[in-house]
Design a protein around this motif. Structure first.
Motif, short mmCIF file in Angstrom:
data_model
loop_
_atom_site.label_atom_id
_atom_site.label_comp_id
_atom_site.label_asym_id
_atom_site.label_seq_id
_atom_site.Cartn_x
_atom_site.Cartn_y
_atom_site.Cartn_z
N UNK A 34 -19.67 -11.08 9.44
CA UNK A 34 -20.10 -12.30 8.80
C UNK A 34 -19.96 -13.50 9.65
N UNK A 35 -18.94 -13.71 10.48
CA UNK A 35 -18.82 -14.65 11.55
C UNK A 35 -19.93 -14.60 12.42
N UNK A 36 -20.52 -13.33 12.75
CA UNK A 36 -21.60 -13.24 13.87
C UNK A 36 -22.97 -13.90 12.98
N UNK A 37 -23.22 -13.64 11.66
CA UNK A 37 -24.00 -14.09 10.85
C UNK A 37 -24.17 -15.73 10.80
N UNK A 38 -22.76 -16.17 10.54
CA UNK A 38 -22.86 -17.64 10.45
C UNK A 38 -22.84 -18.09 11.99
N UNK A 39 -22.59 -17.70 13.13
CA UNK A 39 -23.08 -18.22 14.36
C UNK A 39 -24.73 -18.05 14.66
N UNK A 40 -25.09 -16.95 14.18
CA UNK A 40 -26.57 -16.91 14.23
C UNK A 40 -27.27 -18.08 13.50
N UNK A 41 -26.76 -18.26 12.25
CA UNK A 41 -27.37 -19.54 11.55
C UNK A 41 -27.18 -20.90 12.18
N UNK A 42 -26.12 -20.88 12.46
CA UNK A 42 -25.71 -22.33 13.24
C UNK A 42 -26.32 -22.48 14.66
N UNK A 43 -26.65 -21.49 15.45
CA UNK A 43 -27.20 -21.63 16.77
C UNK A 43 -28.67 -22.01 16.76
N UNK A 44 -29.34 -21.60 15.38
CA UNK A 44 -30.68 -21.92 15.13
C UNK A 44 -30.97 -23.22 14.40
N UNK A 45 -29.77 -23.88 14.08
CA UNK A 45 -29.93 -24.93 13.31
C UNK A 45 -29.12 -26.17 13.84
N UNK A 46 -27.79 -25.99 14.11
CA UNK A 46 -27.17 -27.23 14.58
C UNK A 46 -26.27 -26.57 15.92
N UNK A 47 -26.52 -27.50 16.89
CA UNK A 47 -25.74 -27.25 18.15
C UNK A 47 -24.22 -27.73 17.85
N UNK A 48 -24.03 -28.66 17.14
CA UNK A 48 -22.62 -29.23 17.02
C UNK A 48 -21.73 -28.10 16.16
N UNK A 49 -22.44 -27.58 15.12
CA UNK A 49 -21.55 -26.45 14.14
C UNK A 49 -21.59 -25.23 15.22
N UNK A 50 -22.49 -24.90 15.80
CA UNK A 50 -22.38 -23.84 16.69
C UNK A 50 -21.03 -23.97 17.58
N UNK A 51 -21.04 -24.75 18.45
CA UNK A 51 -20.24 -24.97 19.53
C UNK A 51 -18.70 -25.22 18.76
N UNK A 52 -18.64 -25.88 17.52
CA UNK A 52 -17.32 -25.93 16.72
C UNK A 52 -16.88 -24.56 16.29
N UNK A 53 -17.78 -23.62 15.75
CA UNK A 53 -17.57 -22.42 15.62
C UNK A 53 -17.21 -21.51 16.60
N UNK A 54 -17.73 -21.59 17.85
CA UNK A 54 -17.14 -20.74 18.93
C UNK A 54 -15.92 -21.44 19.49
N UNK A 55 -15.45 -22.49 19.49
CA UNK A 55 -14.22 -23.02 20.03
C UNK A 55 -13.00 -23.22 18.96
N UNK A 56 -13.51 -22.85 17.57
CA UNK A 56 -12.55 -22.87 16.46
C UNK A 56 -11.37 -21.79 16.86
N UNK A 57 -10.27 -22.33 16.71
CA UNK A 57 -8.91 -21.40 17.24
C UNK A 57 -8.89 -20.17 16.10
#
Length: 124
Positions: A34-57
């Motif tokens: 589910x987190x991978x799917x979330x990242x896939x959606x964010x990488x195609x729609x919002x750089x800010x959300x994708x970076x936030x997700x990758x850096x989230x602790x």
């Protein structure tokens, strides 16, 4: 990208993120897919959300492990395969009346089982 598609991807990203969070708490729901799917959606729609997700602790580790090491934890593999087969067998034998669709569902389950098992298992 059209605004409607972008909003749909962001909404889907948050939906999958929510399911991933539930998976951290409940052992029956796989977190990593589910987190991978979330990242896939964010990488195609919002750089800010994708970076936030990758850096989230809390969530970033799951995605980074998959991206960098190309693997998933053993618990995620077992949970994912069990849930996959339970849902596919239930659907094939209690929901779908057509034999051809039943066979197709079981073939899809077999393919994704093979794919999950072919990924590197992370021990941590």
């Amino acid at each position: 990208m059209k605004m409607a598609a972008k909003m749909l991807l962001i909404g889907s990203g948050f939906l999958f993120l929510g399911l991933g969070i539930i998976g951290i708490i409940l052992p029956l729901i796989p977190t990593t897919p589910f987190l991978l799917l979330s990242a896939a959606c964010f990488v195609r729609s919002s750089d800010r959300l994708y970076i936030w997700l990758l850096n989230n602790r809390w969530f970033g580790k799951y995605i980074r492990d998959f991206r960098e090491k190309r693997g998933i934890p053993l618990k995620a593999k077992v949970t994912g395969i069990v849930l996959l087969w339970v849902s596919m067998i239930y659907s094939a034998f209690f929901v779908v009346p057509l034999v051809a669709v039943r066979v197709l569902l079981l073939l899809v389950a077999a393919y994704f089982t093979w794919y999950i098992l072919s990924l590197k298992t992370l021990r941590s």
